[in-house]
Design an enzyme around this catalytic site. Structure first.
Site, PDB file in Angstrom:
ATOM      1  CG  ASN A 122       8.997  10.146   8.533  1.00 55.85           C
ATOM      2  OD1 ASN A 122       8.856  11.401   8.769  1.00 55.85           O
ATOM      3  ND2 ASN A 122       8.366   9.260   8.266  1.00 55.85           N
ATOM      4  NE  ARG A 146       7.073  10.983   4.381  1.00 56.36           N
ATOM      5  CZ  ARG A 146       5.958  11.257   5.031  1.00 56.36           C
ATOM      6  NH1 ARG A 146       5.969  11.484   6.207  1.00 56.36           N
ATOM      7  NH2 ARG A 146       4.969  11.544   4.544  1.00 56.36           N
ATOM      8  CG  HIS A 164       1.534   8.294   0.319  1.00 55.33           C
ATOM      9  ND1 HIS A 164       0.084   8.245   0.193  1.00 55.33           N
ATOM     10  CD2 HIS A 164       1.889   8.302   1.679  1.00 55.33           C
ATOM     11  CE1 HIS A 164      -0.550   8.071   1.505  1.00 55.33           C
ATOM     12  NE2 HIS A 164       0.513   8.528   2.212  1.00 55.33           N
ATOM     13  NE  ARG A 196      -4.562  12.369   6.272  1.00 52.58           N
ATOM     14  CZ  ARG A 196      -3.457  11.926   5.770  1.00 52.58           C
ATOM     15  NH1 ARG A 196      -3.410  11.616   4.567  1.00 52.58           N
ATOM     16  NH2 ARG A 196      -2.255  12.076   6.519  1.00 52.58           N
ATOM     17  CD  GLU A 244       7.230   5.683   2.769  1.00 48.90           C
ATOM     18  OE1 GLU A 244       6.927   6.941   2.379  1.00 48.90           O
ATOM     19  OE2 GLU A 244       6.604   5.103   3.824  1.00 48.90           O
TER      20      GLU A 244
END
Length: 419
Positions: A12, A92, A181, A242, A389
Site C-alpha cells: 500500500n 492497493r 474504501h 475532512r 484489506e
C-alpha cells in the site's frame, strides 16, 4: 517450511510511505509486515516485523519506494524466502475510474490507465504506481495485481452515482460519484455473511467504515448500490480532518470573504476540518471522546455532529436496500468506539436496532461480533467486523493469477469517460 509459490507480498504505497505485508492467502497467516516512512527525506525509516519475532528498524536516508521494496526482499532472502517463494505482489490502487470493475493483472495498459486517472486521485495514484514500478524494476517477471478501492462501487446504478450537473461534466470530465474504501466494504460485507451464516446474495447490509477516513455503503445482495464518498474522498461523512458534505457555495463565499483560492480552501476542508476543526482537540476519536466526557463543549459538539451525520447517511442508504438485515461497523472507530456505536444504535432505533450494552462494551468479542439485542428471527442486527484489506488484496492477487496469468484487465462494456 513455506512451500514455493505460496506467498503474496501486499503493498500500500503512499506519497512518502509504503506499508507492506507478506501473507499466505489461503489461511490468512501473516509472516511479516511493516512500513517504510518519511521516504525521500534524511529521516526515512524502515520497520519490519516478523511474526512472532521482534521488530527490526533501520534507517534509509533519502530512501525511495524502490529502496523499501529492495530492502523488504532482502529481509525475505535473509529469512530463507527467495523470490521464487512469491506467487505475486498485490497493490492497493485508490482510483480505477469507470474502467476497472474488479482486480486485474498489471500490464503496460493497466499502468497507463491508472496513470490516466491520476487527476482524480493526485495524491494516491502516482504513489500507487511508484510501488508497482518499484517491484517491476527489481523482479520484472513477478506477476502483479492491482486491487482498486473504487471497483466495488462500480455496481452502483446511475441514479446513485450521477450528480445533477451539466451532462458534459460527466461525459467529458468524469464528474460522478465513485466511492472509496471499496476493499474494506467488500471484505466486511463478505465476512458479515459468514458471521450471519447466510449467503451474501440474500443480505441487505449497511457497512460503516469509520476511521480517520469514513464512509458508509449500502450492500444489496452482495454488491454496492450506494455509498457516501463521491468524486473524491472528501465527500460524505464527517471524518478525522475532512469536512464531509458541505454546501458547494461555501467555496465561492469564502473565496470572496477571505481571498483564499480553491487550492487553499480545498486543503482546509481536507486537513483542518472534521473532528479536528470542530473539536479543537485533534482528529483522534479517542481524544475527542475523552475531552467530551471531561466537559469540553467543542468536543461534545464534534461527537454529536459526527454521530448525527453518520445516522442520517445510514438511514438514507437503506432507501437503496428497501430493508435492513444488519448494520456493520468496521475501521479504527467502528471496531473500537463503543461510545459512537451506542449513540448510533440509540438514534437508529426506528430501524429496529437496539444496543446490547454489555456486548457493545466488549466490542462483540464474546458474541461473534453481534452488539445488538436479538428480539426475534427478523431482528435487525448490528455487528462489529474487523476489516482486513491486506488479506483481501492477497486473496484477490492469488485468484487473479490462478485464473489466468495473462488475463486482460476487466473492463466495462464501454470505454471509460476519461482518458
Amino acid at each position: 517450511m513455506i512451500g514455493h509459490q505460496d506467498l503474496v507480498l501486499v503493498l500500500n504505497s503512499g506519497s512518502s510511505s509504503v506499508k507492506f505485508a507478506l501473507l499466505l492467502p489461503g489461511s490468512g497467516e501473516r509472516l511479516m509486515g511493516g512500513i517504510g516512512e518519511r521516504l525521500g527525506t534524511p529521516e526515512a525509516l524502515l520497520r519490519v516485523q516478523w511474526f512472532p519475532a521482534a521488530a527490526v528498524e533501520e534507517r534509509l536516508p533519502g530512501g525511495t519506494h524502490q529502496d523499501v521494496v529492495a530492502r523488504v526482499l532482502d529481509h525475505l532472502a535473509e529469512a530463507g524466502h527467495s523470490g521464487a517463494n512469491l506467487l505475486g505482489a498485490g497493490h492497493r490502487v485508490v482510483h480505477g475510474g469507470e474502467r476497472f470493475t474488479s482486480s486485474v493483472r498489471v500490464d503496460d495498459a493497466v499502468i497507463a490507465a491508472v496513470r490516466s486517472f491520476s487527476h482524480l486521485a493526485p495524491l494516491h495514484n502516482p504513489a500507487n504506481l511508484a510501488g508497482i514500478e518499484a517491484v517491476q524494476a527489481i523482479l520484472p517477471d513477478l506477476p502483479q495485481v492491482a486491487v482498486f478501492d473504487t471497483a466495488f462501487h462500480q455496481t452502483m446504478p446511475p441514479h446513485a452515482f450521477r450528480y445533477a450537473v451539466p451532462e458534459e461534466w460527466y461525459t467529458r470530465y468524469g464528474v460522478r460519484r465513485y466511492g472509496f474504501h471499496g476493499i474494506s466494504h467488500r471484505f466486511v460485507s463478505e465476512q458479515a455473511a459468514v458471521v450471519l451464516g447466510r449467503s451474501p446474495g440474500e443480505l441487505r447490509l449497511v457497512t460503516a467504515h469509520l476511521g480517520n477516513g469514513c464512509s458508509a455503503t449500502a450492500v444489496r445482495d452482495g454488491v454496492s448500490v450506494d455509498t457516501t464518498m463521491g468524486l473524491t474522498p472528501l465527500d460524505g461523512l464527517v471524518m478525522g480532518t475532512r469536512s464531509g458534505d458541505v454546501d458547494p457555495g461555501l467555496l465561492g463565499y469564502l473565496a470572496g470573504r477571505t481571498g483564499m483560492g480553491v487550492d487553499e480552501l480545498t486543503r482546509a476542508l481536507n486537513v483542518d476540518s472534521g473532528l479536528e476543526g470542530l473539536s479543537g482537540v485533534g482528529n483522534d476519536m479517542r481524544t475527542v471522546e475523552a475531552a467530551a466526557a471531561a466537559g469540553n463543549e467543542r468536543a461534545r459538539l464534534a461527537l454529536e455532529v459526527f454521530v448525527h451525520r453518520l445516522c442520517k447517511a445510514i438511514a438514507g442508504l437503506v432507501v437503496g436496500l428497501q430493508r435492513l438485515d444488519a448494520l456493520v461497523f468496521t475501521g479504527g472507530i467502528g471496531e473500537n468506539s463503543a461510545v459512537v456505536r451506542g449513540l448510533v444504535l440509540r438514534q437508529l432505533g426506528f430501524l429496529g436496532l437496539a444496543e446490547d450494552v454489555q456486548a457493545n462494551a466488549d466490542h462483540g468479542r464474546r458474541t461473534g461480533g453481534r452488539i445488538s439485542v436479538v428480539t426475534g428471527s427478523g431482528s435487525v442486527l448490528a455487528l462489529v467486523v474487523p476489516t482486513d484489506e491486506e488479506l483481501l488484496i492477497a486473496r484477490d492477487t492469488a485468484r487473479v493469477i490462478a485464473a489466468d496469468p495473462a488475463s486482460p484487465a476487466a473492463l466495462r462494456p464501454r470505454e471509460a469517460v476519461m482518458s
